[in-house]
Design a protein around this motif. Structure first.
Motif, PDB file in Angstrom:
ATOM      1  N   THR A  31       5.333  18.418  47.841  1.00 15.33           N
ATOM      2  CA  THR A  31       4.276  17.890  48.719  1.00 15.33           C
ATOM      3  C   THR A  31       3.435  19.016  49.294  1.00 15.33           C
ATOM      4  O   THR A  31       2.198  18.962  49.300  1.00 15.33           O
ATOM      5  CB  THR A  31       4.895  17.063  49.864  1.00 15.33           C
ATOM      6  OG1 THR A  31       5.674  16.006  49.316  1.00 15.33           O
ATOM      7  CG2 THR A  31       3.804  16.489  50.756  1.00 15.33           C
ATOM      8  N   ALA A  32       4.115  20.058  49.758  1.00 19.47           N
ATOM      9  CA  ALA A  32       3.404  21.204  50.327  1.00 19.47           C
ATOM     10  C   ALA A  32       2.609  21.958  49.259  1.00 19.47           C
ATOM     11  O   ALA A  32       1.508  22.464  49.518  1.00 19.47           O
ATOM     12  CB  ALA A  32       4.393  22.145  51.006  1.00 19.47           C
ATOM     13  N   PHE A  33       3.148  22.028  48.048  1.00 18.09           N
ATOM     14  CA  PHE A  33       2.487  22.721  46.938  1.00 18.09           C
ATOM     15  C   PHE A  33       1.122  22.095  46.639  1.00 18.09           C
ATOM     16  O   PHE A  33       0.114  22.800  46.538  1.00 18.09           O
ATOM     17  CB  PHE A  33       3.402  22.652  45.708  1.00 18.09           C
ATOM     18  CG  PHE A  33       2.929  23.440  44.518  1.00 18.09           C
ATOM     19  CD1 PHE A  33       2.899  24.828  44.547  1.00 18.09           C
ATOM     20  CD2 PHE A  33       2.552  22.792  43.347  1.00 18.09           C
ATOM     21  CE1 PHE A  33       2.491  25.553  43.435  1.00 18.09           C
ATOM     22  CE2 PHE A  33       2.143  23.511  42.237  1.00 18.09           C
ATOM     23  CZ  PHE A  33       2.113  24.894  42.278  1.00 18.09           C
ATOM     24  N   ASP A  42      -9.411  28.355  46.129  1.00 20.63           N
ATOM     25  CA  ASP A  42      -9.888  29.644  45.618  1.00 20.63           C
ATOM     26  C   ASP A  42      -8.814  30.727  45.671  1.00 20.63           C
ATOM     27  O   ASP A  42      -9.103  31.903  45.453  1.00 20.63           O
ATOM     28  CB  ASP A  42     -11.111  30.101  46.419  1.00 20.63           C
ATOM     29  CG  ASP A  42     -10.792  30.318  47.895  1.00 20.63           C
ATOM     30  OD1 ASP A  42      -9.790  29.728  48.379  1.00 20.63           O
ATOM     31  OD2 ASP A  42     -11.526  31.070  48.560  1.00 20.63           O
ATOM     32  N   GLN A  43      -7.566  30.338  45.911  1.00 20.82           N
ATOM     33  CA  GLN A  43      -6.494  31.313  46.111  1.00 20.82           C
ATOM     34  C   GLN A  43      -5.451  31.251  44.992  1.00 20.82           C
ATOM     35  O   GLN A  43      -5.247  30.210  44.361  1.00 20.82           O
ATOM     36  CB  GLN A  43      -5.781  31.040  47.445  1.00 20.82           C
ATOM     37  CG  GLN A  43      -6.631  31.274  48.674  1.00 20.82           C
ATOM     38  CD  GLN A  43      -6.874  32.746  48.940  1.00 20.82           C
ATOM     39  OE1 GLN A  43      -5.952  33.567  48.879  1.00 20.82           O
ATOM     40  NE2 GLN A  43      -8.122  33.088  49.242  1.00 20.82           N
ATOM     41  N   TRP A  44      -4.802  32.388  44.771  1.00 24.69           N
ATOM     42  CA  TRP A  44      -3.595  32.415  43.960  1.00 24.69           C
ATOM     43  C   TRP A  44      -2.436  31.891  44.800  1.00 24.69           C
ATOM     44  O   TRP A  44      -2.289  32.269  45.969  1.00 24.69           O
ATOM     45  CB  TRP A  44      -3.278  33.831  43.492  1.00 24.69           C
ATOM     46  CG  TRP A  44      -4.169  34.327  42.394  1.00 24.69           C
ATOM     47  CD1 TRP A  44      -5.276  35.104  42.528  1.00 24.69           C
ATOM     48  CD2 TRP A  44      -4.025  34.062  40.999  1.00 24.69           C
ATOM     49  NE1 TRP A  44      -5.846  35.351  41.308  1.00 24.69           N
ATOM     50  CE2 TRP A  44      -5.092  34.728  40.345  1.00 24.69           C
ATOM     51  CE3 TRP A  44      -3.116  33.342  40.231  1.00 24.69           C
ATOM     52  CZ2 TRP A  44      -5.265  34.683  38.961  1.00 24.69           C
ATOM     53  CZ3 TRP A  44      -3.278  33.301  38.860  1.00 24.69           C
ATOM     54  CH2 TRP A  44      -4.336  33.963  38.234  1.00 24.69           C
ATOM     55  N   ILE A  45      -1.615  31.014  44.226  1.00 22.67           N
ATOM     56  CA  ILE A  45      -0.416  30.535  44.910  1.00 22.67           C
ATOM     57  C   ILE A  45       0.790  31.190  44.253  1.00 22.67           C
ATOM     58  O   ILE A  45       1.061  30.987  43.068  1.00 22.67           O
ATOM     59  CB  ILE A  45      -0.295  29.005  44.826  1.00 22.67           C
ATOM     60  CG1 ILE A  45      -1.504  28.338  45.482  1.00 22.67           C
ATOM     61  CG2 ILE A  45       0.998  28.541  45.499  1.00 22.67           C
ATOM     62  CD1 ILE A  45      -1.479  26.824  45.403  1.00 22.67           C
ATOM     63  N   CYS A  46       1.493  31.957  45.030  1.00 22.84           N
ATOM     64  CA  CYS A  46       2.668  32.684  44.551  1.00 22.84           C
ATOM     65  C   CYS A  46       3.911  32.028  45.135  1.00 22.84           C
ATOM     66  O   CYS A  46       4.055  31.958  46.353  1.00 22.84           O
ATOM     67  CB  CYS A  46       2.573  34.154  44.965  1.00 22.84           C
ATOM     68  SG  CYS A  46       4.038  35.122  44.587  1.00 22.84           S
TER      69      CYS A  46
END
Length: 511
Positions: A31-33, A42-46
């Motif tokens: 859900t948070a993802f 516009d961001q990379w999600i690591c």
């Protein structure tokens, strides 16, 4: 960059944007993802498993994620699918060399990253998935088929465990197969479980067969601009062409090379003629060439040997592996380097087709094979490689060379719009008619011993078993024996004969 810290893929520990905590998101990981991707497109999600936060090597991030259409992870301690996935997937992406940056859709929740813009492309189809690891693998599997570049990147971790724990249970494997492959593969999986694992997973098979299938789902990445941040390589290139008995066709290829807007440094022609005392069919001095022609004449026939001889003479930064019966436009080398620079890759497979043949694939994507007559490869990665002589005069040498490249950390991509026309000229393919010794035996081996050699070198045990079962099903309708029990006995004998001949081929190679 947003760091997405989770505990066992179930609960959120913390979410950071540029080292500052982000509040207000649900505790449940999936859900948070989705929420973070929507809020920060516009961001990379690591993503990072809690205990891997200080093991993450952030210094290599920009080197690995050098354009937006890259998804990569590193299995430090855990991965999702074990080798049982090989029963349904015989592509090289389903088995991972964990020591190099290896192309694969197999993702780990230990650590990895993807751009939020890419994540959002999957929300419509995958929003109901509740298992984070399952979701990551589904995104990579469907994404890779549609042009997402997926990798296992060991450099992401400072330290890695030698032993990997696998989390997916039997039901996960059947669910994933039913949803991300053609559903007939679930039947193959079920039969492999019965035959090789002595298990009868009726519940997993039946329950998951009714799940929504995404195999043919189109994901459109065309609005995501791609420009690799990797340093551009030198564009010097040598062309290698093995040939036998086709002087007119070779001359046409050389003329196509001569017309190129970006010329090679050197064309290495390896001419083969098995007749002792024979001389060359060519007079290269009869025409002026704007590049050096290095002519090698040999009485030993075989494309593997010829290409190996040529590779020893390469001095440029790139190699164009070229057949002697193809035609291409005057800007093909220039277009190939535009693609190489844009995607930052070390091997490019061009679209090789016959005249009037329609395209089958329409997207730039990671490629499961390799074309030894239609490819560009960065020569630095070729120094320790050679075409396997055990596969001479057979099938599989192209694919085997591709596997050697991948095991060097070289990704092979396919470009549908850069085209080569394959004329399929007379005396094509093997160039000379050869009768293999196994063709004189009964039963005739199935598959051919050269294909078996490739399989034994590059497949896991599970992939070999899955391939064998699929081969038997495909071949059943084209042969005369319709009694399934007799057919199975005959095919087992033919498989065993192929294995014995493959062992001989490998022994001859070593001697």
């Amino acid at each position: 960059m947003i760091k997405f810290v989770h505990r066992h893929s179930a609960k959120i520990v913390a979410i950071y944007k540029d080292a500052k905590p982000l509040e207000g998101y649900a505790d449940e990981v999936v859900t948070a993802f989705w929420a973070v991707a929507n809020d920060y497109p516009d961001q990379w999600i690591c993503w990072l498993e809690e205990e891997q936060v200080h093991n993450f090597n952030e210094l290599v991030f920009s080197e690995i994620f050098h354009h937006k259409l890259i998804m990569a992870s590193c299995a430090v301690k855990t991965s999702f699918f074990n080798k049982d996935i090989g029963y349904v997937d015989q592509f090289p992406f389903a088995v991972v060399n964990r020591s190099v940056n290896y192309p694969t859709w197999l993702m780990s929740s230990d650590m990895g990253a993807i751009h939020a813009t890419v994540v959002l492309k999957f929300q419509k189809n995958f929003s109901r998935f509740s298992d984070f690891e399952y979701l990551l693998n589904a995104i990579a599997k469907l994404g890779q088929h549609n042009g997402l570049f997926c990798y296992h990147s060991p450099q992401l971790a400072i330290k890695r465990s030698e032993n990997i724990n696998y989390k997916a249970v039997e039901a996960d494997l059947f669910s994933f197969t039913c949803q991300l492959y053609k559903k007939i593969r679930a039947v193959i999986l079920f039969l492999c479980f019965m035959q090789y694992k002595k298990k009868y997973p009726f519940k997993s098979f039946i329950f998951n067969c009714f799940k929504l299938n995404f195999f043919a789902t189109e994901i459109d990445f065309s609005d995501i601009s791609i420009e690799s941040s990797k340093p551009k390589t030198d564009h010097s290139i040598d062309v290698i062409i093995p040939t036998i008995g086709r002087p007119k066709h070779l001359l046409n290829v050389l003329k196509d090379v001569k017309k190129q807007s970006l010329l090679p440094q050197k064309v290495i022609v390896v001419e083969q003629n098995p007749d002792v005392g024979s001389t060359s069919d060519f007079d290269f001095a009869a025409e002026d060439w704007p590049f050096e022609i290095q002519h090698i004449f040999t009485h030993q026939t075989g494309a593997c040997n010829a290409r190996n001889l040529a590779l020893e003479e390469v001095t440029a930064s790139w190699v164009f592996f070229c057949d002697d019966d193809i035609r291409f436009k005057s800007n093909i080398i220039h277009e190939a380097f535009i693609c190489v620079d844009q995607f930052g890759v070390g091997a490019l497979n061009l679209n090789c087709k016959q005249e009037n043949e329609k395209n089958t694939y329409f997207k730039v994507k990671q490629w499961a094979s390799f074309g030894s007559g239609t490819s560009f490869v960065y020569s630095e990665k070729l120094k320790s490689l050679s075409f396997d002589i055990a596969l001479e005069y057979g099938y599989g040498e192209d694919k085997d060379f591709g596997m050697q490249l991948r095991n060097q950390g070289v990704d092979i991509i396919y470009h549908p719009e850069i085209e080569i026309i394959h004329l399929k000229a007379p005396m094509g393919g093997f160039r000379t008619k050869t009768t293999k010794p196994w063709e004189q035996t009964k039963p005739i081996p199935k598959p051919s011993p050269t294909v078996m050699t490739y399989i034994q070198k590059n497949y896991t045990v599970e992939q070999q078993r899955g391939y064998q079962l699929i081969l038997w099903f495909k071949f059943y309708k084209s042969q005369k024996i319709k009694n399934p029990f007799k057919y199975k006995r005959i095919m087992q004998k033919r498989w065993a004969v192929s294995e014995r001949w493959a062992a001989k081929l490998q022994q001859n190679r070593r001697s």
